[in-house]
Design a protein around this motif. Structure first.
Motif, short mmCIF file in Angstrom:
data_model
loop_
_atom_site.label_atom_id
_atom_site.label_comp_id
_atom_site.label_asym_id
_atom_site.label_seq_id
_atom_site.Cartn_x
_atom_site.Cartn_y
_atom_site.Cartn_z
N UNK A 104 0.83 -1.20 0.00
CA UNK A 104 0.00 0.00 0.00
C UNK A 104 0.87 1.25 0.00
N UNK A 105 0.63 2.11 -0.99
CA UNK A 105 1.33 3.38 -1.08
C UNK A 105 0.55 4.26 -2.05
N UNK A 106 0.24 5.48 -1.61
CA UNK A 106 -0.55 6.38 -2.46
C UNK A 106 0.34 7.21 -3.37
N UNK A 107 1.62 7.36 -3.02
CA UNK A 107 2.49 8.23 -3.79
C UNK A 107 3.35 7.52 -4.81
N UNK A 108 3.63 6.24 -4.60
CA UNK A 108 4.55 5.54 -5.50
C UNK A 108 4.19 4.07 -5.59
N UNK A 109 4.79 3.42 -6.56
CA UNK A 109 4.60 1.98 -6.74
C UNK A 109 5.65 1.26 -5.89
N UNK A 110 5.20 0.47 -4.93
CA UNK A 110 6.10 -0.27 -4.06
C UNK A 110 5.83 -1.76 -4.27
N UNK A 111 6.83 -2.45 -4.83
CA UNK A 111 6.68 -3.87 -5.14
C UNK A 111 7.76 -4.63 -4.39
N UNK A 112 7.37 -5.73 -3.72
CA UNK A 112 8.29 -6.52 -2.90
C UNK A 112 8.18 -7.98 -3.31
N UNK A 113 9.32 -8.67 -3.35
CA UNK A 113 9.33 -10.11 -3.63
C UNK A 113 8.66 -10.87 -2.49
N UNK A 114 8.06 -12.00 -2.82
CA UNK A 114 7.43 -12.85 -1.81
C UNK A 114 8.44 -13.35 -0.78
N UNK A 115 9.69 -13.56 -1.21
CA UNK A 115 10.72 -14.04 -0.28
C UNK A 115 11.02 -13.00 0.80
N UNK A 116 10.98 -11.73 0.44
CA UNK A 116 11.21 -10.66 1.42
C UNK A 116 10.07 -10.63 2.43
N UNK A 117 8.85 -10.77 1.95
CA UNK A 117 7.70 -10.80 2.85
C UNK A 117 7.80 -12.02 3.77
N UNK A 118 8.20 -13.17 3.23
CA UNK A 118 8.33 -14.38 4.04
C UNK A 118 9.40 -14.20 5.12
N UNK A 119 10.51 -13.57 4.79
CA UNK A 119 11.57 -13.35 5.78
C UNK A 119 11.11 -12.39 6.88
N UNK A 120 10.39 -11.34 6.50
CA UNK A 120 9.89 -10.39 7.50
C UNK A 120 8.85 -11.03 8.41
N UNK A 121 7.96 -11.83 7.84
CA UNK A 121 6.94 -12.51 8.64
C UNK A 121 7.59 -13.52 9.58
N UNK A 122 8.60 -14.24 9.10
CA UNK A 122 9.31 -15.20 9.96
C UNK A 122 9.97 -14.48 11.12
N UNK A 123 10.60 -13.35 10.84
CA UNK A 123 11.27 -12.60 11.89
C UNK A 123 10.29 -12.09 12.93
N UNK A 124 9.17 -11.53 12.48
CA UNK A 124 8.16 -11.01 13.40
C UNK A 124 7.55 -12.14 14.22
N UNK A 125 7.26 -13.27 13.59
CA UNK A 125 6.69 -14.41 14.30
C UNK A 125 7.68 -14.96 15.31
N UNK A 126 8.92 -15.04 14.93
CA UNK A 126 9.97 -15.54 15.83
C UNK A 126 10.11 -14.65 17.06
N UNK A 127 10.08 -13.34 16.85
CA UNK A 127 10.18 -12.41 17.98
C UNK A 127 8.95 -12.47 18.88
N UNK A 128 7.76 -12.62 18.27
CA UNK A 128 6.52 -12.69 19.07
C UNK A 128 6.47 -13.96 19.91
N UNK A 129 7.05 -15.03 19.40
CA UNK A 129 7.01 -16.31 20.12
C UNK A 129 8.23 -16.50 21.02
N UNK A 130 9.23 -15.62 20.89
CA UNK A 130 10.45 -15.75 21.70
C UNK A 130 11.28 -16.95 21.30
#
Length: 193
Positions: A104-130
C-alpha cells in the motif's frame, strides 16, 4: 488503495511477466515460414529452380505423406504437435504472475518479492514467540502465507500471540492481493534453543 493509472500500470508491469519473448519467437518462426513459401512460389512462377521444394512438390509430398509414413510415426508427430500447441496456448493465456506483491502506497509503486515478505513474517513471528532463528519457516504462495513454527522443547507456545503478531504484520503491508494465513506448530521441538 486509490492509485492513479500510471502507478497501477507500473505495478502490473513489475508483478506480471512479459509475453514478448514467446511472441517474438512464434512470430519469427511464422515469418520465416511464410517468406520461404512466398519465395518458393515466386521461383515456381518464374520457372526457376526451387530452394528446397516447389509448391507442386510440397503438395505432392503432403498428399503422399500418409501412405509413406507408418501409423505410429503419424500418431507420434500428431501428439508432439498437440503438446507444442498446448504449451503455446498455456504460455499465451497463463497467469504470468511473478512472485511479487504491491504494498500500500498512495504516492509511489512499491513492489516486494514474496521471499522478502516471508523473511519479515518469519522474523516477526519468531520475535513474538520468543524463539531462536531457524525455528520459524514462512512460505508465501499465491493466496496464502504458511508459517511453520518449531517450538523449543519443554517451553509452552502461545499461539494467540503468534497469530496476532502475524495478522498485524500482514495488515501493515497493505498487500494488493489478500492472503490467508496458516500457522502450523510442529510436534517435534527444538532441543536447547
Amino acid at each position: 488503495m486509490k492509485q492513479d493509472r500510471r502507478i497501477r500500470r507500473m505495478i502490473r508491469r513489475e508483478t506480471h511477466s512479459s509475453r514478448s519473448v514467446p511472441s517474438i519467437v512464434a512470430a519469427s518462426i511464422l515469418l520465416v515460414t511464410f517468406l520461404w513459401l512466398a519465395l518458393e512460389s515466386v521461383l515456381w512462377l518464374l520457372k526457376e529452380q526451387p530452394l528446397l521444394a516447389s509448391p507442386a512438390q510440397l503438395r505432392q509430398w503432403l498428399l503422399d505423406l500418409p501412405a509413406n509414413t507408418i501409423p505410429a510415426g503419424m500418431t507420434a508427430a500428431g501428439v508432439g504437435l498437440g503438446i507444442l500447441g498446448l504449451l503455446v496456448i498455456g504460455t499465451a493465456v497463463g497467469k504470468g504472475r511473478r512472485p511479487r506483491r504491491a504494498l500500500a502506497s498512495h504516492r509511489m509503486a512499491t513492489v516486494v518479492d514474496d521471499d522478502v515478505i516471508a523473511a519479515a513474517v518469519s522474523s516477526k513471528t519468531r520475535l513474538a514467540a520468543g524463539l531462536a532463528p531457524g525455528q520459524v519457516t514462512t512460505t508465501v504462495g499465491g493466496q496464502s502465507v504458511r508459517v511453520q513454527v518449531r517450538p523449543t522443547s519443554g517451553v509452552p507456545l502461545h499461539l494467540e500471540s503468534i497469530t496476532t503478531a502475524l495478522d498485524a504484520e500482514l495488515a501493515a503491508y497493505g498487500l494488493n492481493r489478500p492472503v490467508k494465513r496458516n500457522v502450523r506448530v510442529l510436534n517435534e521441538g527444538a532441543v536447547g534453543q
